[in-house]
Design a protein around this motif. Structure first.
Motif, short mmCIF file in Angstrom:
data_model
loop_
_atom_site.label_atom_id
_atom_site.label_comp_id
_atom_site.label_asym_id
_atom_site.label_seq_id
_atom_site.Cartn_x
_atom_site.Cartn_y
_atom_site.Cartn_z
N GLU A 104 0.83 -1.20 0.00
CA GLU A 104 0.00 0.00 0.00
C GLU A 104 0.87 1.25 0.00
O GLU A 104 0.61 2.20 -0.75
CB GLU A 104 -0.93 0.01 1.20
CG GLU A 104 -1.85 1.22 1.25
CD GLU A 104 -2.76 1.22 2.46
OE1 GLU A 104 -3.41 2.25 2.67
OE2 GLU A 104 -2.83 0.21 3.19
N ALA A 105 1.92 1.25 0.81
CA ALA A 105 2.82 2.39 0.86
C ALA A 105 3.49 2.59 -0.50
O ALA A 105 3.63 3.73 -0.97
CB ALA A 105 3.87 2.21 1.95
N LEU A 106 3.88 1.52 -1.16
CA LEU A 106 4.46 1.64 -2.49
C LEU A 106 3.44 2.20 -3.48
O LEU A 106 3.78 3.05 -4.31
CB LEU A 106 4.96 0.28 -2.99
CG LEU A 106 6.22 -0.27 -2.38
CD1 LEU A 106 6.50 -1.68 -2.92
CD2 LEU A 106 7.40 0.64 -2.66
N GLY A 107 2.21 1.71 -3.39
CA GLY A 107 1.15 2.17 -4.29
C GLY A 107 0.81 3.64 -4.10
O GLY A 107 0.41 4.32 -5.04
N LEU A 108 0.97 4.14 -2.89
CA LEU A 108 0.72 5.55 -2.61
C LEU A 108 1.96 6.40 -2.86
O LEU A 108 1.97 7.58 -2.55
CB LEU A 108 0.27 5.72 -1.15
CG LEU A 108 -1.03 5.04 -0.76
CD1 LEU A 108 -1.26 5.14 0.75
CD2 LEU A 108 -2.20 5.67 -1.51
N GLU A 109 2.97 5.74 -3.42
CA GLU A 109 4.26 6.39 -3.68
C GLU A 109 4.84 7.00 -2.41
O GLU A 109 5.43 8.08 -2.43
CB GLU A 109 4.12 7.42 -4.81
CG GLU A 109 3.73 6.77 -6.12
CD GLU A 109 3.62 7.75 -7.27
OE1 GLU A 109 4.05 8.90 -7.13
OE2 GLU A 109 3.10 7.33 -8.31
N ASN A 110 4.65 6.29 -1.33
CA ASN A 110 5.20 6.70 -0.05
C ASN A 110 6.45 5.86 0.20
O ASN A 110 6.45 4.94 1.01
CB ASN A 110 4.17 6.52 1.06
CG ASN A 110 4.60 7.14 2.36
OD1 ASN A 110 5.78 7.37 2.59
ND2 ASN A 110 3.64 7.41 3.22
N GLU A 111 7.51 6.18 -0.54
CA GLU A 111 8.74 5.41 -0.49
C GLU A 111 9.34 5.39 0.91
O GLU A 111 9.97 4.42 1.32
CB GLU A 111 9.76 5.97 -1.48
CG GLU A 111 9.35 5.86 -2.93
CD GLU A 111 9.32 4.43 -3.42
OE1 GLU A 111 10.14 3.61 -2.97
OE2 GLU A 111 8.46 4.11 -4.26
N ARG A 112 9.15 6.46 1.65
CA ARG A 112 9.74 6.54 2.99
C ARG A 112 9.16 5.46 3.91
O ARG A 112 9.89 4.73 4.56
CB ARG A 112 9.50 7.93 3.57
CG ARG A 112 10.17 8.16 4.88
CD ARG A 112 9.98 9.59 5.31
NE ARG A 112 10.73 9.83 6.54
CZ ARG A 112 10.82 10.98 7.10
NH1 ARG A 112 10.23 12.03 6.58
NH2 ARG A 112 11.51 11.13 8.21
N ASN A 113 7.83 5.36 3.95
CA ASN A 113 7.19 4.34 4.79
C ASN A 113 7.47 2.93 4.26
O ASN A 113 7.74 2.02 5.05
CB ASN A 113 5.70 4.57 4.91
CG ASN A 113 5.36 5.65 5.91
OD1 ASN A 113 6.19 6.05 6.72
ND2 ASN A 113 4.14 6.15 5.84
N ALA A 114 7.41 2.76 2.96
CA ALA A 114 7.68 1.44 2.38
C ALA A 114 9.11 1.02 2.71
O ALA A 114 9.36 -0.13 3.11
CB ALA A 114 7.46 1.46 0.88
N GLY A 115 10.04 1.93 2.55
CA GLY A 115 11.43 1.62 2.85
C GLY A 115 11.65 1.30 4.32
O GLY A 115 12.43 0.41 4.67
#
Length: 119
Positions: free
Chosen positions: A52-63
């Motif tokens: 979901e974080a990747l899909g929202l382009e929230n690289e910081r949370n995904a990382g």
């Protein structure tokens, strides 16, 4: 002395096994999850949050999610590159794997109910 220690260990092991059977029986009667079930559900939730974080382009949370998981597995002695490849593979199939696990649990529950009814 060795024989007494062995007998004591056997008694302790038997008592532990009996307690485990009682605990498992109570858990099944309540339809409560085992530790493995909780861990699997949490892992799927984590993988889906990562996607979901990747899909929202929230690289910081995904990382942060990915680094946290990989770091803990590295501390446990696993190879980082192999772990990263497996994590990425699991993240890619998390929704299908979750659906398959839920379906398998429902089938197992149905079989157990049928077996109980037959007894």
């Amino acid at each position: 002395m060795l024989n007494k220690l062995t007998v004591a260990q056997e008694v302790r092991n038997r008592l532990h096994a009996e307690a485990q059977v009682r605990s498992d029986t109570k858990r099944r009667e309540r339809n409560a999850p085992r530790r493995d079930d909780l861990a699997r559900a949490a892992y799927y939730a984590l993988l889906l949050a990562y996607r979901e974080a990747l899909g929202l382009e929230n690289e910081r949370n995904a990382g942060r999610i990915r680094r946290s998981v990989l770091g803990k597995l590295e501390m446990a002695g696993f190879d980082v590159e192999a772990t990263a490849a497996i994590f990425d593979d699991h993240a890619g199939s998390a929704d299908r794997d979750l659906d398959a696990w839920i379906a398998a649990r429902k089938i197992a529950k149905g079989k157990a109910a049928a077996q109980s009814a037959a007894e």
